[in-house]
Enzyme design. Structure first.
Site, PDB file in Angstrom:
ATOM      1  N   ARG A 128      -9.436   6.547   6.475  1.00 20.90           N
ATOM      2  CA  ARG A 128     -10.061   6.058   7.712  1.00 20.90           C
ATOM      3  C   ARG A 128     -10.947   7.135   8.318  1.00 20.90           C
ATOM      4  NH1 ARG A 128      -4.261   3.652   9.386  1.00 20.90           N
ATOM      5  NH2 ARG A 128      -4.492   1.613   8.411  1.00 20.90           N
ATOM      6  N   LYS A 130       0.817  -1.220   0.000  1.00 21.18           N
ATOM      7  CA  LYS A 130       0.000   0.000   0.000  1.00 21.18           C
ATOM      8  C   LYS A 130       0.846   1.263   0.000  1.00 21.18           C
ATOM      9  CE  LYS A 130      -1.493   0.918   4.767  1.00 21.18           C
ATOM     10  NZ  LYS A 130      -2.654   1.375   5.543  1.00 21.18           N
TER      11      LYS A 130
HETATM   12  C1  DPM Z   1      -0.671   4.461   3.621  1.00 17.48           C
HETATM   13  C2  DPM Z   1      -1.593   4.901   4.571  1.00 17.48           C
HETATM   14  C3  DPM Z   1      -1.045   4.582   5.830  1.00 17.48           C
HETATM   15  C4  DPM Z   1       0.215   3.959   5.604  1.00 17.48           C
HETATM   16  C5  DPM Z   1      -2.900   5.580   4.263  1.00 17.48           C
HETATM   17  C6  DPM Z   1      -4.154   4.716   4.513  1.00 17.48           C
HETATM   18  C7  DPM Z   1      -1.662   4.878   7.162  1.00 17.48           C
HETATM   19  C8  DPM Z   1      -1.286   6.267   7.609  1.00 17.48           C
HETATM   20  C9  DPM Z   1      -1.775   6.607   8.985  1.00 17.48           C
HETATM   21  C10 DPM Z   1      -0.772   4.567   2.160  1.00 17.48           C
HETATM   22  N1  DPM Z   1       0.415   3.941   4.264  1.00 17.48           N
HETATM   23  O1  DPM Z   1      -4.089   3.547   4.916  1.00 17.48           O
HETATM   24  O2  DPM Z   1      -5.273   5.233   4.308  1.00 17.48           O
HETATM   25  O3  DPM Z   1      -2.384   5.777   9.680  1.00 17.48           O
HETATM   26  O4  DPM Z   1      -1.511   7.739   9.383  1.00 17.48           O
HETATM   27  C11 DPM Z   1       1.339   1.888   6.554  1.00 17.48           C
HETATM   28  C12 DPM Z   1       1.025   0.904   7.537  1.00 17.48           C
HETATM   29  C13 DPM Z   1       1.294  -0.344   6.967  1.00 17.48           C
HETATM   30  C14 DPM Z   1       1.783  -0.107   5.683  1.00 17.48           C
HETATM   31  C15 DPM Z   1       0.523   1.164   8.898  1.00 17.48           C
HETATM   32  C16 DPM Z   1      -1.002   1.194   9.020  1.00 17.48           C
HETATM   33  C17 DPM Z   1       1.172  -1.738   7.581  1.00 17.48           C
HETATM   34  C18 DPM Z   1       0.051  -2.566   7.006  1.00 17.48           C
HETATM   35  C19 DPM Z   1       0.237  -3.118   5.608  1.00 17.48           C
HETATM   36  C20 DPM Z   1       1.218   3.414   6.622  1.00 17.48           C
HETATM   37  N2  DPM Z   1       1.822   1.247   5.477  1.00 17.48           N
HETATM   38  O5  DPM Z   1      -1.734   1.413   8.030  1.00 17.48           O
HETATM   39  O6  DPM Z   1      -1.486   1.000  10.150  1.00 17.48           O
HETATM   40  O7  DPM Z   1       1.243  -3.752   5.296  1.00 17.48           O
HETATM   41  O8  DPM Z   1      -0.682  -2.914   4.814  1.00 17.48           O
END
Ligand code: DPM
Length: 358
Positions: free
Chosen positions: A148, A96
């Protein structure tokens, strides 16, 4: 180019190539890289794997909301530079975090089986036993994800939402040691990989919060020209996950959304059918366009016969049926076009402008 490839001489005099894997320094990135390294060591016991850790801009700027730091490929760019310079050969990412169009010269050579793709609620210990429904009114929920926040604001109007930044360790610490947040929202997959599954108090189903494109899947990025490495990692592909993620990425690319727009998806493979639900939201979730479409994805084992490799939204998956890959990509584009016809562009443009102005 060739000059910086690294070789070692073994005891028997045989010279073999050392495969270097680049990773960010965060604990999650390391765990993810180690898990792929473990798989590769099992499959190729003779290969010499080395892990090279580096910090990226995304790790350094921890106080700014992710959606406000213009750079689309925040966490990935420095690792790609190292790939380009042949300092590393393989980089493992959360899919992602990878943009739908990779810079020229790079490709995703493997997408591994997806973990639980849903988002999860992690409560402040004092709220143990509660849910988003039962938390006191005006409780503050920490998330920096526009996706979210948009969905949850609409679904739980009695709650408040505030940014929270930092890697997973930092966030959990901010939650537990201060009184700023009643709960935070994180991807279940990341929590599970960190060994913090026990902190998950609630998994959010699609009726509460649909997930991000590619969420829960690991991607292996390599140099597109490095055929040896490409072939080596391609056995890690999980065909159903590949098809789901290609449809999701095609949907996002067609909407021209980056990693920080309120766009969410839900996909399922049932038999030979692939189902994709996709949605775009205004920042407060009040405006929403959502639709579901499906296609047949026959895994017919008829792999691409043409010498020319086919890349679908950045992914090279020659071991997966080319007709299925094409159908998955078309599904994502068709769904995006259906939403664009209903005005998705306006919703996203407004969301982007408002977010930039904040
Ligand atoms: C991206 C988002 C977030 C990550 C945006 C979204 C969360 C940002 C936040 C594109 N990348 O999801 O709408 O919460 O401020 C990220 C995480 C992981 C990969 C952490 C998470 C782990 C889970 C995975 C940050 N990137 O989303 O809690 O491997 O999918």
């Amino acid at each position: 180019m060739e000059g910086s490839l690294k070789y070692i001489r073994e005891g028997n005099g045989k010279v073999s190539r050392v495969i270097r894997m680049g990773t960010r320094k965060s604990q999650l990135a390391r765990i993810q890289t180690d898990s792929v390294a473990g798989r590769l060591r099992e499959l190729y016991p003779d290969v010499h794997l080395e892990i090279v850790a580096m910090s990226t801009i995304g790790d350094k700027i921890l106080d700014t909301a992710l959606s406000k730091i213009g750079e689309k490929s925040l966490f990935t760019k420095e690792l790609e530079n190292a790939l380009e310079r042949n300092e590393v050969d393989i980089v493992v990412h959360s899919l992602k975090d990878l943009p739908t169009s990779l810079p020229p010269g790079f490709t995703i050579g493997a997408i591994l089986q997806r973990e639980n793709p849903h988002d999860a609620v992690v409560l402040h210990p004092k709220n143990a036993g509660l849910t988003l429904d039962s938390l006191p009114e005006r409780s503050v929920i920490g998330t920096s994800s526009l996706r979210r926040a948009a969905q949850l604001k609409k679904r739980f109007p009695q709650l408040e939402f505030e940014n929270i930044r930092g890697n997973l360790n930092t966030r959990l610490k901010k939650l537990d040691e201060k009184d700023d947040y009643a709960a935070i929202i994180l991807a279940a997959a990341g929590l599970k990989r960190m060994g913090w599954e026990s902190r998950i108090s609630q998994i959010l189903g699609p009726e509460d919060c649909m997930y991000a494109v590619g969420q829960g899947a690991l991607a292996v990025e390599v140099r597109a020209q490095d055929k040896d490495i490409l072939e080596m990692v391609s056995v890690l592909h999980h065909p159903d996950t590949v098809l789901q993620c290609i449809s999701e990425r095609a949907f996002l690319r067609q909407l021209e959304g980056g990693c920080s727009v309120p766009v969410a998806v839900h996909t399922e493979v049932k038999g030979s059918m692939l189902y994709l639900t996709g949605a775009v939201y205004s920042l407060d979730g009040a405006d929403c366009l959502k639709d579901t479409m499906q296609t047949v994805v026959e895994i017919d084992n008829k792999v691409s016969e043409s010498a020319q490799e086919c890349v679908h939204v950045g992914v090279t998956a020659n071991s997966v049926s080319s007709s299925a890959l094409e159908a998955a990509e078309k599904l994502g584009m068709d769904l995006a076009n259906a939403l664009l016809n209903k005005g998705a562009k306006d919703i996203l443009t407004t969301a982007r402008k408002l977010n930039d102005a904040r």
